[in-house]
Design an enzyme around this catalytic site. Structure first.
Site, PDB file in Angstrom:
ATOM      1  N   SER A 128       0.820  -1.208   0.000  1.00 49.77           N
ATOM      2  CA  SER A 128       0.000   0.000   0.000  1.00 49.77           C
ATOM      3  C   SER A 128       0.860   1.266   0.000  1.00 49.77           C
ATOM      4  CB  SER A 128      -0.894   0.001   1.243  1.00 49.77           C
ATOM      5  OG  SER A 128      -1.639   1.196   1.328  1.00 49.77           O
ATOM      6  N   LYS A 140      -3.743   1.942  -2.330  1.00 51.82           N
ATOM      7  CA  LYS A 140      -3.315   3.130  -1.588  1.00 51.82           C
ATOM      8  C   LYS A 140      -4.178   3.219  -0.336  1.00 51.82           C
ATOM      9  CE  LYS A 140      -2.384   8.022  -2.402  1.00 51.82           C
ATOM     10  NZ  LYS A 140      -1.062   7.886  -1.778  1.00 51.82           N
ATOM     11  N   GLY A 141      -3.586   3.664   0.772  1.00 57.63           N
ATOM     12  CA  GLY A 141      -4.319   3.717   2.029  1.00 57.63           C
ATOM     13  C   GLY A 141      -5.574   4.570   1.922  1.00 57.63           C
ATOM     14  N   SER A 151       6.529  11.265   4.400  1.00 56.27           N
ATOM     15  CA  SER A 151       5.500  11.876   5.240  1.00 56.27           C
ATOM     16  C   SER A 151       4.404  12.373   4.303  1.00 56.27           C
ATOM     17  CB  SER A 151       6.084  13.028   6.065  1.00 56.27           C
ATOM     18  OG  SER A 151       5.101  13.594   6.905  1.00 56.27           O
ATOM     19  N   GLY A 153       1.174  11.570   4.396  1.00 60.62           N
ATOM     20  CA  GLY A 153      -0.037  11.950   5.120  1.00 60.62           C
ATOM     21  C   GLY A 153      -1.299  11.307   4.596  1.00 60.62           C
ATOM     22  N   CYS A 194      -2.180   4.480  12.006  1.00 62.89           N
ATOM     23  CA  CYS A 194      -2.742   5.834  11.934  1.00 62.89           C
ATOM     24  C   CYS A 194      -2.827   6.471  13.319  1.00 62.89           C
ATOM     25  CB  CYS A 194      -4.140   5.785  11.327  1.00 62.89           C
ATOM     26  SG  CYS A 194      -4.194   5.120   9.657  1.00 62.89           S
ATOM     27  N   VAL A 198       6.503  -5.410   8.282  1.00 61.84           N
ATOM     28  CA  VAL A 198       6.277  -4.253   9.136  1.00 61.84           C
ATOM     29  C   VAL A 198       5.979  -3.022   8.292  1.00 61.84           C
ATOM     30  CG1 VAL A 198       7.771  -5.086  10.991  1.00 61.84           C
ATOM     31  CG2 VAL A 198       8.739  -3.611   9.213  1.00 61.84           C
ATOM     32  N   GLY A 237       7.465  -2.638  -1.398  1.00 61.90           N
ATOM     33  CA  GLY A 237       7.053  -1.248  -1.317  1.00 61.90           C
ATOM     34  C   GLY A 237       8.011  -0.284  -1.969  1.00 61.90           C
ATOM     35  N   THR A 238       8.983   0.194  -1.202  1.00 60.74           N
ATOM     36  CA  THR A 238       9.916   1.222  -1.666  1.00 60.74           C
ATOM     37  C   THR A 238      10.614   0.847  -2.962  1.00 60.74           C
ATOM     38  OG1 THR A 238      10.276   1.939   0.620  1.00 60.74           O
ATOM     39  CG2 THR A 238      11.948   2.570  -0.982  1.00 60.74           C
TER      40      THR A 238
END
Length: 300
Positions: A21, A45-46, A70, A72, A129, A190, A264-265
């Site tokens: 995500s 996506k979250g 970050s 958000g 969150c 994680v 992910g990354t």
């Protein structure tokens, strides 16, 4: 060629490679680069109950062996997802995971309820969150706070429920046990590590929120250890992630006990990494004479 298919609870994946995500959108852009239906799954996506514009200022910062973000949780909101993204997402021939976050317990419940009758295969609950009713402390830090969220969400959905765990939790093994006790079908771990960077020229934090999430190769050895510890202590399946950039990383997580892995990354470094990892796992299995991933899962 070995059999890459895996069973995660009641859900079958054609292979164990899932796009994490927040690093793959809803798949549209990457589908222009390769056939994303070759993947095992995609975690969206979250999503939050309401549309979010995300954070101001710097959102991404490269580190020596990874990156900090970050963002958000910028997203179209659950209804926006249903109206504009789900028509494409739902037609994909892979496991479709909706990642859901919230600022309050009510946000989580309403968001998940809106997805209950939609063509989604798994709900991945992001409990990293900040809880706006508890001074901003993330839901996934203290076991008993997380327990309430998991219990309440479990009570209102029959969809397979996976809880995404924060490495910043006070006791990540205990947290995984809480999720199992409250009826979660699995856990994923994680998420990013709480980190910081300073702009020494301007003498201020790089990020407006001061702290940000660290991901990438730098966190892999710690993430792998956490996945191994959790796998040894729960009886529900685990999605392992954290710094996976190549097939051998994915194989390590599977040997540590993970049923599936998330990437992910690495998607930002190489947009074709998902396919390359699948091919690499296949090559390893052929070379080693492995017929099924069950032969190596949890052998450590």
């Amino acid at each position: 060629m070995g059999n890459l298919s895996v069973k995660f609870g009641s859900v079958e994946f054609k292979n164990p490679v899932i796009m994490a995500s927040g690093t793959f959108g809803f798949g549209k852009e990457y589908n222009e680069i390769y056939d994303i239906q070759k993947l095992g799954g995609i975690s969206s996506k979250g999503l939050t109950l309401n549309k979010k514009p995300g954070n101001n200022g710097m959102r991404v910062h490269e580190t020596s062996s990874g990156m900090m973000n970050s963002v958000g949780l910028e997203n179209p909101g659950v209804q926006g997802f249903i109206d504009y993204e789900l028509p494409f997402f739902s037609k994909l021939d892979l496991v479709r995971i909706a990642n859901v976050g919230g600022g309050t317990l009510e946000d989580y419940l309403l968001g998940v309820q809106m997805l209950n009758d939609k063509p989604i295969d798994i709900i991945e609950l992001n409990i990293s969150c900040p809880n706006v009713k508890a001074g901003g402390m993330a839901f996934g830090i203290k076991n008993e706070v997380a327990r309430e969220v998991v219990r309440e969400v479990r009570n209102i959905t029959k969809l397979p429920l996976v809880i995404k765990l924060s490495p910043n939790a006070e006791d990540i093994v205990g947290m995984a046990k809480v999720c199992e006790e409250e009826g979660a079908d699995g856990v994923s771990l994680v998420n990013t590590f709480k980190a910081m960077a300073i702009d020494i020229k301007n003498r201020r934090p790089v990020f407006e929120n001061v702290y940000a999430g660290l991901s990438g190769p730098a966190i892999k050895p710690i993430a792998l250890r956490m996945v191994h510890e959790v796998c040894k202590n729960v009886n529900i399946p685990v999605m392992g992630m954290g710094g996976i950039t190549k097939a051998t990383d994915a194989i390590e997580f599977i040997m540590a006990g993970a049923t599936c892995i998330q990437v992910g990354t690495a998607n930002f470094i190489n947009p074709r990494i998902g396919i390359e990892i699948i091919d690499g796992i296949n090559e390893f299995m052929d070379r080693e004479g492995i017929k099924s991933l069950d032969e190596i899962r949890g052998i450590i």
